[in-house]
Design a protein around this motif. Structure first.
Motif, PDB file in Angstrom:
ATOM      1  N   ARG A   4     -59.215 -11.094  18.551  1.00 20.04           N
ATOM      2  CA  ARG A   4     -58.540 -11.993  17.608  1.00 20.04           C
ATOM      3  C   ARG A   4     -57.761 -13.079  18.338  1.00 20.04           C
ATOM      4  O   ARG A   4     -57.725 -14.228  17.903  1.00 20.04           O
ATOM      5  CB  ARG A   4     -57.595 -11.221  16.710  1.00 20.04           C
ATOM      6  CG  ARG A   4     -58.269 -10.427  15.661  1.00 20.04           C
ATOM      7  CD  ARG A   4     -57.235  -9.800  14.785  1.00 20.04           C
ATOM      8  NE  ARG A   4     -57.783  -9.675  13.450  1.00 20.04           N
ATOM      9  CZ  ARG A   4     -57.108  -9.287  12.423  1.00 20.04           C
ATOM     10  NH1 ARG A   4     -55.827  -8.996  12.556  1.00 20.04           N
ATOM     11  NH2 ARG A   4     -57.674  -9.181  11.249  1.00 20.04           N
ATOM     12  N   ILE A   7     -60.244 -15.676  19.564  1.00 22.68           N
ATOM     13  CA  ILE A   7     -60.758 -16.468  18.448  1.00 22.68           C
ATOM     14  C   ILE A   7     -59.703 -17.456  17.964  1.00 22.68           C
ATOM     15  O   ILE A   7     -59.996 -18.624  17.701  1.00 22.68           O
ATOM     16  CB  ILE A   7     -61.241 -15.559  17.310  1.00 22.68           C
ATOM     17  CG1 ILE A   7     -62.500 -14.801  17.746  1.00 22.68           C
ATOM     18  CG2 ILE A   7     -61.519 -16.357  16.043  1.00 22.68           C
ATOM     19  CD1 ILE A   7     -62.958 -13.755  16.777  1.00 22.68           C
ATOM     20  N   ALA A   8     -58.466 -17.022  17.891  1.00 26.99           N
ATOM     21  CA  ALA A   8     -57.384 -17.926  17.482  1.00 26.99           C
ATOM     22  C   ALA A   8     -57.194 -19.037  18.505  1.00 26.99           C
ATOM     23  O   ALA A   8     -56.974 -20.199  18.143  1.00 26.99           O
ATOM     24  CB  ALA A   8     -56.092 -17.148  17.291  1.00 26.99           C
ATOM     25  N   ALA A  11     -60.074 -21.486  18.066  1.00 27.55           N
ATOM     26  CA  ALA A  11     -59.893 -22.300  16.857  1.00 27.55           C
ATOM     27  C   ALA A  11     -58.817 -23.349  17.068  1.00 27.55           C
ATOM     28  O   ALA A  11     -58.978 -24.509  16.682  1.00 27.55           O
ATOM     29  CB  ALA A  11     -59.530 -21.401  15.678  1.00 27.55           C
ATOM     30  N   GLN A  44     -60.546 -19.000   4.462  1.00 23.21           N
ATOM     31  CA  GLN A  44     -59.918 -17.679   4.494  1.00 23.21           C
ATOM     32  C   GLN A  44     -59.927 -17.035   3.118  1.00 23.21           C
ATOM     33  O   GLN A  44     -60.171 -15.836   2.980  1.00 23.21           O
ATOM     34  CB  GLN A  44     -58.484 -17.788   5.026  1.00 23.21           C
ATOM     35  CG  GLN A  44     -57.744 -16.482   5.093  1.00 23.21           C
ATOM     36  CD  GLN A  44     -58.373 -15.493   6.061  1.00 23.21           C
ATOM     37  OE1 GLN A  44     -58.990 -15.867   7.042  1.00 23.21           O
ATOM     38  NE2 GLN A  44     -58.211 -14.221   5.781  1.00 23.21           N
ATOM     39  N   ASN A  49     -62.375 -13.704   6.597  1.00 28.04           N
ATOM     40  CA  ASN A  49     -62.456 -13.335   8.005  1.00 28.04           C
ATOM     41  C   ASN A  49     -62.264 -14.577   8.877  1.00 28.04           C
ATOM     42  O   ASN A  49     -62.161 -15.694   8.378  1.00 28.04           O
ATOM     43  CB  ASN A  49     -63.787 -12.638   8.331  1.00 28.04           C
ATOM     44  CG  ASN A  49     -64.985 -13.489   7.983  1.00 28.04           C
ATOM     45  OD1 ASN A  49     -64.888 -14.686   7.799  1.00 28.04           O
ATOM     46  ND2 ASN A  49     -66.136 -12.846   7.899  1.00 28.04           N
ATOM     47  N   THR A  50     -62.224 -14.382  10.172  1.00 29.84           N
ATOM     48  CA  THR A  50     -61.923 -15.471  11.093  1.00 29.84           C
ATOM     49  C   THR A  50     -63.039 -16.508  11.127  1.00 29.84           C
ATOM     50  O   THR A  50     -62.766 -17.706  11.208  1.00 29.84           O
ATOM     51  CB  THR A  50     -61.684 -14.902  12.497  1.00 29.84           C
ATOM     52  OG1 THR A  50     -60.682 -13.890  12.423  1.00 29.84           O
ATOM     53  CG2 THR A  50     -61.237 -15.977  13.457  1.00 29.84           C
ATOM     54  N   THR A  53     -62.687 -18.820   8.271  1.00 30.61           N
ATOM     55  CA  THR A  53     -61.529 -19.695   8.450  1.00 30.61           C
ATOM     56  C   THR A  53     -61.854 -20.838   9.406  1.00 30.61           C
ATOM     57  O   THR A  53     -61.549 -22.001   9.131  1.00 30.61           O
ATOM     58  CB  THR A  53     -60.327 -18.896   8.983  1.00 30.61           C
ATOM     59  OG1 THR A  53     -60.070 -17.815   8.095  1.00 30.61           O
ATOM     60  CG2 THR A  53     -59.105 -19.762   9.119  1.00 30.61           C
ATOM     61  N   VAL A  54     -62.480 -20.523  10.526  1.00 28.93           N
ATOM     62  CA  VAL A  54     -62.843 -21.554  11.504  1.00 28.93           C
ATOM     63  C   VAL A  54     -63.895 -22.495  10.922  1.00 28.93           C
ATOM     64  O   VAL A  54     -63.810 -23.713  11.082  1.00 28.93           O
ATOM     65  CB  VAL A  54     -63.329 -20.902  12.815  1.00 28.93           C
ATOM     66  CG1 VAL A  54     -63.887 -21.938  13.769  1.00 28.93           C
ATOM     67  CG2 VAL A  54     -62.201 -20.137  13.464  1.00 28.93           C
TER      68      VAL A  54
END
Length: 92
Positions: A4, A7-8, A11, A44, A49-50, A53-54
């Motif tokens: 996570r 991934i953050a 992004a 989101q 999920n991520t 969101t991305v």
């Protein structure tokens, strides 16, 4: 948790890259930022999920960038093109 974080970070760096590549017009930059945030929130809410969101941030940023660019172009045309030949004609 480590995935996570990566991934953050990816992004955030991609959003910063998009903001850095934005055009010179203020509406284009504002549209990119607002579109990316709005797209991320919508992604989101829809996907949860991520990846959603991305993806939403990327799509929203592109759409906001184009809307802002069109607004900047319209402002440019209204302010500068109408007065392109201000002294075209005989002088008194």
């Amino acid at each position: 948790m480590n995935t996570r974080l990566w991934i953050a970070a990816a992004a955030a760096s991609s959003v910063m890259t998009l903001v850095g590549c934005a055009g010179t017009g203020p509406n284009q930059q504002l549209g990119l930022g607002v579109g990316a945030v709005g797209g991320a929130l919508a992604g989101q809410a829809i996907g949860g999920n991520t990846a959603a969101t991305v993806g939403g941030a990327a799509i929203g940023g592109l759409i906001g960038n184009e809307v802002g660019r069109n607004a900047d172009q319209r402002n440019y045309n209204n302010n500068y093109r109408n007065n392109y030949y201000p002294y075209n004609g005989p002088s008194n």
